[in-house]
Design an enzyme around this catalytic site. Sequence first.
Site, PDB file in Angstrom:
ATOM      1  N   GLU A   1       1.597  -9.701   6.868  1.00 18.84           N
ATOM      2  CA  GLU A   1       2.396  -9.296   8.026  1.00 18.84           C
ATOM      3  C   GLU A   1       2.241 -10.258   9.198  1.00 18.84           C
ATOM      4  OE1 GLU A   1       1.522  -5.155   8.746  1.00 18.84           O
ATOM      5  OE2 GLU A   1       2.568  -4.549   6.922  1.00 18.84           O
TER       6      GLU A   1
ATOM      7  N   LYS B   1       6.425  -0.529  14.741  1.00 18.79           N
ATOM      8  CA  LYS B   1       5.448  -1.511  14.246  1.00 18.79           C
ATOM      9  C   LYS B   1       6.148  -2.487  13.322  1.00 18.79           C
ATOM     10  CE  LYS B   1       2.748   0.152  10.278  1.00 18.79           C
ATOM     11  NZ  LYS B   1       1.415   0.348   9.730  1.00 18.79           N
TER      12      LYS B   1
ATOM     13  N   ASP C   1      -4.552   0.645  11.279  1.00 18.21           N
ATOM     14  CA  ASP C   1      -4.056   1.390  10.123  1.00 18.21           C
ATOM     15  C   ASP C   1      -5.123   1.207   9.052  1.00 18.21           C
ATOM     16  OD1 ASP C   1      -2.884   2.556   7.963  1.00 18.21           O
ATOM     17  OD2 ASP C   1      -1.160   1.201   7.850  1.00 18.21           O
TER      18      ASP C   1
ATOM     19  N   SER D   1       0.872  -1.181   0.000  1.00 17.55           N
ATOM     20  CA  SER D   1       0.000   0.000   0.000  1.00 17.55           C
ATOM     21  C   SER D   1       0.905   1.226   0.000  1.00 17.55           C
ATOM     22  CB  SER D   1      -0.925  -0.011   1.219  1.00 17.55           C
ATOM     23  OG  SER D   1      -0.198   0.046   2.417  1.00 17.55           O
TER      24      SER D   1
ATOM     25  N   HIS E   1       8.187  -1.226   9.727  1.00 16.08           N
ATOM     26  CA  HIS E   1       8.538  -2.182   8.658  1.00 16.08           C
ATOM     27  C   HIS E   1       7.707  -1.876   7.414  1.00 16.08           C
ATOM     28  CE1 HIS E   1       4.897  -5.020   9.577  1.00 16.08           C
ATOM     29  NE2 HIS E   1       4.566  -3.750   9.638  1.00 16.08           N
ATOM     30  N   ARG E   2       7.890  -2.670   6.342  1.00 20.74           N
ATOM     31  CA  ARG E   2       6.992  -2.660   5.191  1.00 20.74           C
ATOM     32  C   ARG E   2       6.288  -4.014   5.134  1.00 20.74           C
ATOM     33  NH1 ARG E   2       7.209   2.011   1.977  1.00 20.74           N
ATOM     34  NH2 ARG E   2       5.079   1.285   1.662  1.00 20.74           N
ATOM     35  N   SER E   3       5.238  -4.090   4.346  1.00 25.21           N
ATOM     36  CA  SER E   3       4.542  -5.387   4.261  1.00 25.21           C
ATOM     37  C   SER E   3       5.398  -6.431   3.541  1.00 25.21           C
ATOM     38  CB  SER E   3       3.185  -5.225   3.587  1.00 25.21           C
ATOM     39  OG  SER E   3       3.312  -4.553   2.360  1.00 25.21           O
TER      40      SER E   3
ATOM     41  N   HIS F   1      -3.321  -6.342   2.339  1.00 24.68           N
ATOM     42  CA  HIS F   1      -2.412  -7.340   2.912  1.00 24.68           C
ATOM     43  C   HIS F   1      -3.053  -8.704   3.164  1.00 24.68           C
ATOM     44  CE1 HIS F   1       0.190  -3.832   4.656  1.00 24.68           C
ATOM     45  NE2 HIS F   1       0.261  -3.923   3.347  1.00 24.68           N
TER      46      HIS F   1
ATOM     47  N   GLN G   1      -6.675  -2.070   6.919  1.00 25.06           N
ATOM     48  CA  GLN G   1      -5.506  -2.901   6.596  1.00 25.06           C
ATOM     49  C   GLN G   1      -4.876  -3.598   7.805  1.00 25.06           C
ATOM     50  OE1 GLN G   1      -2.386  -1.417   3.685  1.00 25.06           O
ATOM     51  NE2 GLN G   1      -1.262  -1.167   5.589  1.00 25.06           N
ATOM     52  N   GLU G   2      -4.868  -2.902   8.961  1.00 25.02           N
ATOM     53  CA  GLU G   2      -4.169  -3.467  10.126  1.00 25.02           C
ATOM     54  C   GLU G   2      -4.968  -3.261  11.403  1.00 25.02           C
ATOM     55  OE1 GLU G   2      -0.318  -1.561  10.277  1.00 25.02           O
ATOM     56  OE2 GLU G   2      -0.006  -1.938   8.142  1.00 25.02           O
TER      57      GLU G   2
ATOM     58  N   ASP H   1       1.003   8.234   7.383  1.00 22.59           N
ATOM     59  CA  ASP H   1       1.929   7.323   6.682  1.00 22.59           C
ATOM     60  C   ASP H   1       1.950   7.707   5.204  1.00 22.59           C
ATOM     61  OD1 ASP H   1       3.273   5.249   5.472  1.00 22.59           O
ATOM     62  OD2 ASP H   1       1.824   3.698   5.948  1.00 22.59           O
TER      63      ASP H   1
ATOM     64  N   LYS I   1       9.237   5.173   7.637  1.00 18.49           N
ATOM     65  CA  LYS I   1       9.687   4.004   6.865  1.00 18.49           C
ATOM     66  C   LYS I   1      10.882   4.452   6.046  1.00 18.49           C
ATOM     67  CE  LYS I   1       5.063   1.983   6.002  1.00 18.49           C
ATOM     68  NZ  LYS I   1       3.885   2.159   5.113  1.00 18.49           N
TER      69      LYS I   1
ATOM     70  N   GLU J   1      -4.055   5.102  12.063  1.00 21.27           N
ATOM     71  CA  GLU J   1      -3.105   5.521  11.018  1.00 21.27           C
ATOM     72  C   GLU J   1      -3.838   5.694   9.691  1.00 21.27           C
ATOM     73  OE1 GLU J   1       0.249   2.834  10.866  1.00 21.27           O
ATOM     74  OE2 GLU J   1       0.593   3.276   8.754  1.00 21.27           O
TER      75      GLU J   1
HETATM   76  C1  PEP Z   1       1.656   0.378   6.140  1.00 23.11           C
HETATM   77  O1  PEP Z   1       0.798   0.818   5.366  1.00 23.11           O
HETATM   78  O2  PEP Z   1       1.866   0.953   7.197  1.00 23.11           O
HETATM   79  C2  PEP Z   1       2.435  -0.822   5.777  1.00 23.11           C
HETATM   80  C3  PEP Z   1       3.350  -1.333   6.598  1.00 23.11           C
HETATM   81  O3  PEP Z   1       2.129  -1.407   4.604  1.00 23.11           O
HETATM   82  P1  PEP Z   1       2.952  -1.258   3.248  1.00 23.11           P
HETATM   83  O4  PEP Z   1       4.357  -1.618   3.539  1.00 23.11           O
HETATM   84  O5  PEP Z   1       2.264  -2.204   2.310  1.00 23.11           O
HETATM   85  O6  PEP Z   1       2.825   0.184   2.842  1.00 23.11           O
HETATM   86 MG    MG Z   2       0.294   2.490   6.876  1.00 20.75          MG
END
Ligand code: PEP
Ligand code: MG
Length: 432
Positions: A211, A391, A249, A42, A368-370, A159, A167-168, A315, A340, A290
């Site tokens: 994740e 996270k 998120d 994303s 992190h990233r997904s 995800h 998403q989270e 983000d 990130k 988020e």
């Molecule tokens: C996020 O959106 O915070 C995330 C970790 O996902 P992605 O790495 O896919 O952006």
């Molecule tokens: Mg995010």
Amino acid sequence: MVKITRIRALEILDSRGNPTLMTKVTLSDGVIGVAKVPSGASTGIHEAVELRDGGTRYGGKGVTHAVKNVNTVLAEVMGSVNPLSQKDVDESLLKADPSKGKGKLGANAILSVSMATAVAAAVHLKMELFEYLRTKVIGKNAKYLLPVPLSNVINGGEHAGNELAIQEFKILPIGAKTYPEGLRCISEVYHTLGKRMIKRYGRMAKHVGDEGGYCGYGLKHTKNALEEIVGAVEEAGYSPGRDVVLGIDAAASAFFKEGKYTIDGKKLDASELLEMYLDLERTFPLQTVEDPFDEEAFGDFAEYVKETKIQVITDDLTVSNPEIVKRAIKEKAGNALLLKVNQIGSVTEAIEAAKIANDAGWGVVVSHRSGETGDTFISDLSVALGTGQLKSGAPARTDRVEKYNRLLEIYDLLDGKCGYPGSKFRTDWRNY
Ligand code: PEP
Ligand code: MG
């Protein structure tokens, strides 16, 4: 003076099986620093540009051009740079590719060299990476704070293949006194949640998303997911609101189209979606949200910040870009930054974005990233910055757990002499 004598990148796979880069930087004393670059799903439209090969190989996602750029252009540039000055390292890298978003050589190529050089410098100085980043690169004292994990236990959106728009769904172990106790808490809640979901929805519910969080099989609405998590927190012997608070998120750009947000079987405008978040805050011990709105909706983020007391993280809105972070601060479009490193593409710029946010009184959550690798750079970075929040997904799957384990190692290296800011999130939700 120590010099960089060799830089070698190669194409490896990330946790989704897509190509990414691993880069090794060798110094004149034989020390080697290694870094592996993550990749999002994303992604924000203003993120630094990952250079991908296109064509049919790996579905167009190959990174052989980015690898070549490291091994030729960047290796040449870095031959004359002092690896012990991260500022010089990153300035030289940025000079080598002044294009917007680092798209010419690839932000993935540039970041891999930036991170691997920092790792090599720390080893050369016989320091742990977190210690090197904090004292030598950021220039702060050796007082350490370990982060509260924001652990994503149910995956949705881009995800996972389920009906959840969000998403989270995250848990924050705020009642713990130390990081290891916090990690134990998220592991216990995660496993309890798994058993609960299987009992209720059958064995398909055992599957996990990108994740490591449960795939949300059987869950229809945002509230169902939050109810299951609160139930699991209680069943695991913890108190929702006192020991564990929740976060989401939304990654709302993914369900935003033509002015409407499609969520839970409805099409909502921004003010209706805001009302939904405020209702969730009243119903659940929700302490952090988020990307509640689209990645360009600065005004809607600001409306939310005005209406709430909880943490509103930007983000996709800010993409760890110092200039965009400044705009968001000015427009009061959040009160915490998601950081990130690969969104911006160099260690120095990521630290600068964190500093700008911190100076404005914003929280900072290192992330992190997904699409991840076993690289644990972000664990050290979160300790170095002292952000107090990290996270890194569920306490499952090596790509996620390695980051949490590195923090256990750091806790041990520090003999437990480090803070843990769980109580900062203590909430009066239901009088706790
Ligand atoms: C996020 O959106 O915070 C995330 C970790 O996902 P992605 O790495 O896919 O952006
Ligand atoms: Mg995010």
